[in-house]
Design a protein around this motif. Structure first.
Motif, PDB file in Angstrom:
ATOM      1  N   GLY A 170       0.815  -1.210   0.000  1.00  0.00           N
ATOM      2  CA  GLY A 170       0.000   0.000   0.000  1.00  0.00           C
ATOM      3  C   GLY A 170       0.845   1.254   0.000  1.00  0.00           C
ATOM      4  O   GLY A 170       1.647   1.465   0.913  1.00  0.00           O
TER       5      GLY A 170
ATOM      6  N   GLY B 129      -0.044   4.433   0.392  1.00  0.00           N
ATOM      7  CA  GLY B 129      -0.752   5.586   0.955  1.00  0.00           C
ATOM      8  C   GLY B 129       0.072   6.210   2.068  1.00  0.00           C
ATOM      9  O   GLY B 129       1.267   5.926   2.220  1.00  0.00           O
ATOM     10  N   VAL B 130      -0.579   7.060   2.861  1.00  0.00           N
ATOM     11  CA  VAL B 130       0.138   7.802   3.903  1.00  0.00           C
ATOM     12  C   VAL B 130       0.855   6.871   4.869  1.00  0.00           C
ATOM     13  O   VAL B 130       2.048   7.047   5.164  1.00  0.00           O
ATOM     14  CB  VAL B 130      -0.841   8.717   4.675  1.00  0.00           C
ATOM     15  CG1 VAL B 130      -0.178   9.279   5.913  1.00  0.00           C
ATOM     16  CG2 VAL B 130      -1.322   9.848   3.782  1.00  0.00           C
TER      17      VAL B 130
ATOM     18  N   GLU C 279       2.503  -1.299  -4.571  1.00  0.00           N
ATOM     19  CA  GLU C 279       1.291  -0.489  -4.733  1.00  0.00           C
ATOM     20  C   GLU C 279       0.480  -1.063  -5.903  1.00  0.00           C
ATOM     21  O   GLU C 279       1.002  -1.228  -7.006  1.00  0.00           O
ATOM     22  CB  GLU C 279       1.697   0.976  -4.980  1.00  0.00           C
ATOM     23  CG  GLU C 279       0.617   1.870  -5.540  1.00  0.00           C
ATOM     24  CD  GLU C 279      -0.659   1.938  -4.694  1.00  0.00           C
ATOM     25  OE1 GLU C 279      -0.561   2.086  -3.470  1.00  0.00           O
ATOM     26  OE2 GLU C 279      -1.755   1.819  -5.292  1.00  0.00           O
TER      27      GLU C 279
ATOM     28  N   LEU D 245       1.648   6.791  -6.169  1.00  0.00           N
ATOM     29  CA  LEU D 245       1.557   6.868  -4.716  1.00  0.00           C
ATOM     30  C   LEU D 245       0.475   7.869  -4.294  1.00  0.00           C
ATOM     31  O   LEU D 245       0.252   8.875  -4.968  1.00  0.00           O
ATOM     32  CB  LEU D 245       2.910   7.286  -4.126  1.00  0.00           C
ATOM     33  CG  LEU D 245       4.070   6.343  -4.467  1.00  0.00           C
ATOM     34  CD1 LEU D 245       5.408   6.929  -3.988  1.00  0.00           C
ATOM     35  CD2 LEU D 245       3.853   4.965  -3.852  1.00  0.00           C
ATOM     36  N   MET D 246      -0.162   7.599  -3.166  1.00  0.00           N
ATOM     37  CA  MET D 246      -1.209   8.465  -2.602  1.00  0.00           C
ATOM     38  C   MET D 246      -2.227   8.909  -3.658  1.00  0.00           C
ATOM     39  O   MET D 246      -2.646  10.071  -3.685  1.00  0.00           O
ATOM     40  CB  MET D 246      -0.575   9.693  -1.935  1.00  0.00           C
ATOM     41  CG  MET D 246       0.065   9.361  -0.593  1.00  0.00           C
ATOM     42  SD  MET D 246       0.623  10.837   0.292  1.00  0.00           S
ATOM     43  CE  MET D 246      -0.920  11.600   0.738  1.00  0.00           C
ATOM     44  N   GLN D 247      -2.608   7.979  -4.484  1.00  0.00           N
ATOM     45  CA  GLN D 247      -3.459   8.262  -5.645  1.00  0.00           C
ATOM     46  C   GLN D 247      -4.771   8.967  -5.265  1.00  0.00           C
ATOM     47  O   GLN D 247      -5.266   9.816  -5.993  1.00  0.00           O
ATOM     48  CB  GLN D 247      -3.774   6.937  -6.327  1.00  0.00           C
ATOM     49  CG  GLN D 247      -4.426   7.071  -7.660  1.00  0.00           C
ATOM     50  CD  GLN D 247      -4.182   5.837  -8.519  1.00  0.00           C
ATOM     51  OE1 GLN D 247      -3.490   4.906  -8.110  1.00  0.00           O
ATOM     52  NE2 GLN D 247      -4.741   5.829  -9.701  1.00  0.00           N
ATOM     53  N   ARG D 248      -5.349   8.588  -4.105  1.00  0.00           N
ATOM     54  CA  ARG D 248      -6.665   9.137  -3.752  1.00  0.00           C
ATOM     55  C   ARG D 248      -6.582  10.582  -3.266  1.00  0.00           C
ATOM     56  O   ARG D 248      -7.550  11.313  -3.372  1.00  0.00           O
ATOM     57  CB  ARG D 248      -7.315   8.287  -2.644  1.00  0.00           C
ATOM     58  CG  ARG D 248      -7.992   7.038  -3.166  1.00  0.00           C
ATOM     59  CD  ARG D 248      -8.787   6.382  -2.067  1.00  0.00           C
ATOM     60  NE  ARG D 248      -7.997   6.204  -0.847  1.00  0.00           N
ATOM     61  CZ  ARG D 248      -8.432   6.455   0.383  1.00  0.00           C
ATOM     62  NH1 ARG D 248      -9.642   6.897   0.576  1.00  0.00           N
ATOM     63  NH2 ARG D 248      -7.660   6.246   1.434  1.00  0.00           N
ATOM     64  N   GLY D 249      -5.422  10.993  -2.722  1.00  0.00           N
ATOM     65  CA  GLY D 249      -5.391  12.279  -2.031  1.00  0.00           C
ATOM     66  C   GLY D 249      -4.636  13.395  -2.726  1.00  0.00           C
ATOM     67  O   GLY D 249      -4.862  14.562  -2.420  1.00  0.00           O
TER      68      GLY D 249
ATOM     69  N   SER E 232       2.556  12.837  -6.526  1.00  0.00           N
ATOM     70  CA  SER E 232       2.925  11.404  -6.534  1.00  0.00           C
ATOM     71  C   SER E 232       4.314  11.211  -7.137  1.00  0.00           C
ATOM     72  O   SER E 232       5.116  10.410  -6.652  1.00  0.00           O
ATOM     73  CB  SER E 232       1.914  10.591  -7.352  1.00  0.00           C
ATOM     74  OG  SER E 232       0.644  10.659  -6.780  1.00  0.00           O
TER      75      SER E 232
ATOM     76  N   GLY F  50      -5.903   0.805   3.409  1.00  0.00           N
ATOM     77  CA  GLY F  50      -7.202   1.391   3.706  1.00  0.00           C
ATOM     78  C   GLY F  50      -7.795   0.823   4.979  1.00  0.00           C
ATOM     79  O   GLY F  50      -7.144   0.062   5.702  1.00  0.00           O
TER      80      GLY F  50
ATOM     81  N   SER G 202       1.320  14.993   6.357  1.00  0.00           N
ATOM     82  CA  SER G 202       2.042  13.721   6.454  1.00  0.00           C
ATOM     83  C   SER G 202       3.529  14.040   6.464  1.00  0.00           C
ATOM     84  O   SER G 202       3.991  14.825   5.632  1.00  0.00           O
ATOM     85  CB  SER G 202       1.692  12.828   5.253  1.00  0.00           C
ATOM     86  OG  SER G 202       2.541  11.690   5.219  1.00  0.00           O
TER      87      SER G 202
END
Ligand code: FAD
Length: 402
Positions: free
Chosen positions: A153, A155-156, A176, A181-185, A191, A238, A320
């Motif tokens: 993963g 993410g953060v 991933e 990276l951090m695709q949603r945010g 990224s 998640g 972060s």
């Protein structure tokens, strides 16, 4: 003017619960307050788990307040015990040790838990998650021992742990499933920066792949058949909302416990705060899993119980820390027109997002906290800006407002 609201029971003893209880006392609520939490600890803030607690020589986790402070404020802490059911007709919660607590108002603050890997992987003693003090202590022991780490993963959580592990010389492979990276945010520029800096620190990043099996030789097999070193596997893919004790009340949606802008569910006297709350955000409902929300939304909802209710409407904001990188995001930083301020190939820059009218709807800053201070205000005010001036770092940011 404060109103009498009777017993308050808060389910979940995390950051939102502690803030709500303190605010109730601050605003003059004199009635009983009980906080029920399944963890053995008094409420603590979780950002330290992936930051300070993974540093060598960390003295241990900090709680928000000492246990005695709750006693002094007349707040009953019931720790190490779960709420398993709520009887809304009788207005009482049932604990898994058999006790029942009556309430006038119930605040649901149960947060979320890590989404597990499929059972075959999840059950392995080599697999770690990061949500609690115990999780952080286990992970720190792994880093102390120098176990090669596979992180599932990007993410953060995964990235903060990757940075902490590399700072201690631990081999890290990050897997991933998506393309970045951090695709949603964050947007692709951010990224790309994260990819570049984490690789420069020695993180081996693999995209478009899933974890398939833990092998006895200490590796993790990926969906393309390759194997990566994995004496330990940290999973950050998640979360799932802790809604089970309340599901029968008809107040849960796909994201969590559904509330309005005042924190109210559809059942009178029941409210939700913090990560578990599925709240109005950007024209839809969703969870806001941030430290700031667990503080400010919880305080607003608590105040709403005793005073004239006001809606909670702050833009989403989080930070972060990943090694030397400080990333901050406000509002919707993934859609709308992009304006880059600074050099996205360098070490510090900001990416603003504007709507069709040139108003700021979101921003991500990389090592540019001063930009964020103004961006937060602009997003809140929907400030119109002049894009060409915004893109020129020689022009002070405050002079870019239209
Ligand atoms: C490792 C990590 C790092 C983070 N870093 C950042 C950061 O840098 N910036 C940022 O903005 N945000 C960060 N966050 C997010 C932030 O910590 C959360 O948004 C915040 O903790 C939410 O608070 P909460 O009180 O809603 O939930 P929590 O703090 O999760 O508290 C909920 C509590 O309820 C308990 N509970 C659940 N079900 C029951 C039940 N049935 N009965 C009794 N108790 C129950 C849980 O065990 C838990 O103790 C981070 C989170 C994690 C995990």
């Amino acid at each position: 003017m404060t109103q009498q609201i009777g017993h308050i029971v808060i389910v979940g003893a995390g950051q939102a619960a502690a803030n709500a209880a303190a605010e109730l006392r601050r605003t003059g609520h004199a009635g009983p307050i009980a906080i029920v939490g399944e963890e053995p600890h008094a409420p603590y803030e979780r950002p330290q788990l992936s930051k300070d607690m993974l540093r060598p020589g960390c003295a241990g986790a900090r709680c928000m307040r000492e246990t005695e402070a709750y006693a002094r404020d007349g707040i009953d802490l019931h720790l190490g015990v779960r709420v398993r059911h709520v009887d809304a007709a009788r207005r009482e919660v049932q604990l898994d040790d058999g006790r029942r607590l009556p309430y006038g108002h119930l605040l649901i603050a149960t947060g979320v838990r890590p989404r597990p890997l499929p059972p075959a992987l999840h059950a392995s003693p080599r697999v770690r998650y990061l949500r609690s003090i115990g999780d952080a202590e286990a992970l720190r022991a792994d880093l102390d021992a120098g176990h090669p780490l596979a992180i599932v993963g990007g993410g953060v959580i995964g990235l903060e742990v990757a940075a902490a592990a590399r700072a201690r010389g631990v081999a890290v492979t990050l897997v991933e499933a998506g393309e970045r990276l951090m695709q949603r945010g964050v947007d692709p520029l951010v990224s790309r920066f994260l990819d570049r800096t984490h690789r420069a620190r020695g993180v081996d990043i693999r995209y478009g792949l899933q974890a398939e099996a833990l092998e006895d030789d200490g590796t993790l097999r990926l969906s393309d058949g390759s194997r990566v070193p994995a004496a330990r596997v940290l999973v950050g893919i998640g979360v799932l909302p802790n809604v089970e004790p309340f599901a029968h009340l008809g107040i849960a949606d796909a994201a969590g416990i559904r509330v309005d802008a005042f924190g109210r569910t559809a059942v009178p006297g029941i409210h939700a705060i913090g990560d578990i709350a599925s709240q109005p955000v950007g024209g839809r409902h969703g969870r806001i899993e941030t430290w700031a929300n667990a503080q400010d939304q919880a305080i607003t909802v608590a105040r709403n119980l005793v005073a004239e209710p006001v809606p909670y409407a702050a833009p989403t904001w989080f930070w972060s820390d990943q090694g030397q990188t400080n990333l901050q995001v406000v509002g919707d930083a993934t859609t709308g027109r992009t304006v880059v301020r600074g050099d996205a190939d360098g070490d510090a820059f900001s990416v603003f997002r504007l709507d069709d009218a040139g108003r700021v709807t979101g921003c991500a800053t990389v090592n540019a906290p001063k930009d964020m201070a103004l961006a937060r205000r602009w997003v809140r005010q929907r400030q119109q800006v002049e894009p060409q001036r915004l893109a020129d770092p020689a022009i002070p940011l405050r002079d870019c407002a239209a």
